[in-house]
Design a protein around this motif. Structure first.
Motif, PDB file in Angstrom:
ATOM      1  N   GLU A   1       0.832  -1.204   0.000  1.00 30.27           N
ATOM      2  CA  GLU A   1       0.000   0.000   0.000  1.00 30.27           C
ATOM      3  C   GLU A   1       0.867   1.255   0.000  1.00 30.27           C
TER       4      GLU A   1
ATOM      5  N   ILE B   1       2.201   1.746  -3.472  1.00 31.58           N
ATOM      6  CA  ILE B   1       1.215   2.293  -4.401  1.00 31.58           C
ATOM      7  C   ILE B   1       1.041   3.793  -4.178  1.00 31.58           C
ATOM      8  N   TYR B   2       0.893   4.199  -2.926  1.00 29.16           N
ATOM      9  CA  TYR B   2       0.694   5.619  -2.644  1.00 29.16           C
ATOM     10  C   TYR B   2       1.886   6.465  -3.091  1.00 29.16           C
TER      11      TYR B   2
ATOM     12  N   VAL C   1       1.926   6.794  -6.907  1.00 29.58           N
ATOM     13  CA  VAL C   1       0.972   7.786  -7.433  1.00 29.58           C
ATOM     14  C   VAL C   1       1.629   9.163  -7.474  1.00 29.58           C
TER      15      VAL C   1
ATOM     16  N   ILE D   1      -5.477   4.889  -8.902  1.00 24.77           N
ATOM     17  CA  ILE D   1      -5.155   3.986  -7.801  1.00 24.77           C
ATOM     18  C   ILE D   1      -5.807   2.631  -8.030  1.00 24.77           C
TER      19      ILE D   1
ATOM     20  N   CYS E   1      -3.811  -0.896  -8.179  1.00 22.86           N
ATOM     21  CA  CYS E   1      -4.137  -2.011  -7.275  1.00 22.86           C
ATOM     22  C   CYS E   1      -4.326  -3.294  -8.066  1.00 22.86           C
TER      23      CYS E   1
ATOM     24  N   PHE F   1      -8.357   1.360  -0.061  1.00 22.39           N
ATOM     25  CA  PHE F   1      -8.064   2.751  -0.366  1.00 22.39           C
ATOM     26  C   PHE F   1      -9.300   3.616  -0.171  1.00 22.39           C
TER      27      PHE F   1
END
Length: 307
Positions: free
Chosen positions: A268, A271-272, A275, A293, A297, A307
């Motif tokens: 996670e 991923i954040y 971005v 997002i 995912c 999210f």
């Protein structure tokens, strides 16, 4: 002309960044070729010199994602370091930005950022981390610097940083001093009890390095014979973010969850922070839509519901 970007590190074959970025650019309709390139610390200066030559020859580099062990060394390879990366001395993102007229660096300026901090903060907030938490960091390397900065952004008054060798925590100490964040550097064998009492724990240790702590945590919350069941006994109420995401679940994440705590997979955080890199590499900034997002995912098998 196809734009270029890449993730750099050593080793790099395990990286999920190509899958994340390619999914984002496909969704956005941006023709950007994103690859993984194995670069050691010793090779970094020569590699960056070749990148600069590529730019002079007209190749359209747009960004570099930087992973271990290159995050500190990259500071010396860019033209400018901005934001929290400047305070931390740790760069995980290089954006290729148009230079101002007359800039001695040429028509393109290499700018270093740190998106790990935003990745950690956003992941913890979505997991329900409290404001002004008591914070624990496991590990004293480059990612620990981002973890300390994230705890400060969440309002933590200070933090305990646990390392295997208290004499080798220079990056964590330097980050804390630059941020004005009080930290206590403590030996790893004291970590379990402090973790159990913390609101937020951020493990920046490599995969499996936290396994011994998993056993200690399990021991702290084991139910002796004749004692009440788990439902009637105190358990963990804090949030653990384990930056290591392969294998998953990690032993420490499983032990934490079994004791009642909330767990944030390192995926996670990845991923954040990715971005934020997409914002820099595309030049879209805040215009990057939220549904990016979702596709990211899907690309790595992360559940959208988190999210």
């Amino acid at each position: 002309m196809t734009l270029r970007a890449a993730v750099l590190g050593h080793p790099i074959t395990h990286s999920k960044s190509p899958a994340l970025h390619r999914a984002a650019y496909a969704h956005l309709g941006v023709q950007l070729d994103y690859t993984a390139i194995d670069v050691t610390e010793e090779e970094l200066p020569a590699f960056m010199a070749r990148v600069r030559e590529d730019v002079r020859q007209g190749q359209s580099w747009r960004g570099l994602s930087v992973t271990m062990p290159l995050k500190a060394g990259m500071v010396r390879e860019v033209d400018e370091v901005r934001g929290v990366a400047r305070e931390l001395g740790v760069v995980n993102t290089v954006a290729f930005e148009p230079a101002a007229p007359g800039d001695s660096t040429g028509s393109t300026r290499l700018v270093g950022y740190n998106t790990d901090v935003a990745g950690i903060v956003n992941a913890l907030r979505h997991a329900g981390a409290v404001s002004a938490p008591t914070g624990v960091v496991l590990g004293g390397g480059g990612t620990s610097a981002a973890a300390i900065a994230a705890l400060k952004e969440l309002g933590a008054p200070d933090a305990d940083v646990f390392v295997r060798d208290v004499s080798r925590a220079a990056e964590a100490r330097a980050a804390a001093a630059a941020l004005g964040m009080p930290v206590r550097i403590r030996p790893m064998n004291e970590a379990a009890a402090a973790m159990a009492a913390a609101d937020v724990v951020i493990s920046t240790l490599p995969p499996r390095a936290a396994d011994p702590l998993a056993g200690e945590l399990a021991g702290l919350f084991a139910r002796p014979a004749g004692q009440p069941s788990r439902e009637n006994r105190p358990g963990l109420s804090g949030v653990l973010l384990d930056a290591a995401y392969d294998p998953w679940p990690s032993r420490i994440a499983s032990a934490w969850q079994s004791a009642g705590g909330a767990v944030v997979p390192g995926l996670e955080m990845l991923i954040y922070q990715a971005v934020e890199q997409v914002r820099h590499f595309t030049g879209l900034g805040a215009a990057v839509p939220a549904e990016v997002i979702d596709v990211m995912c899907d690309a790595v098998g992360a559940p959208r519901r988190v999210f």
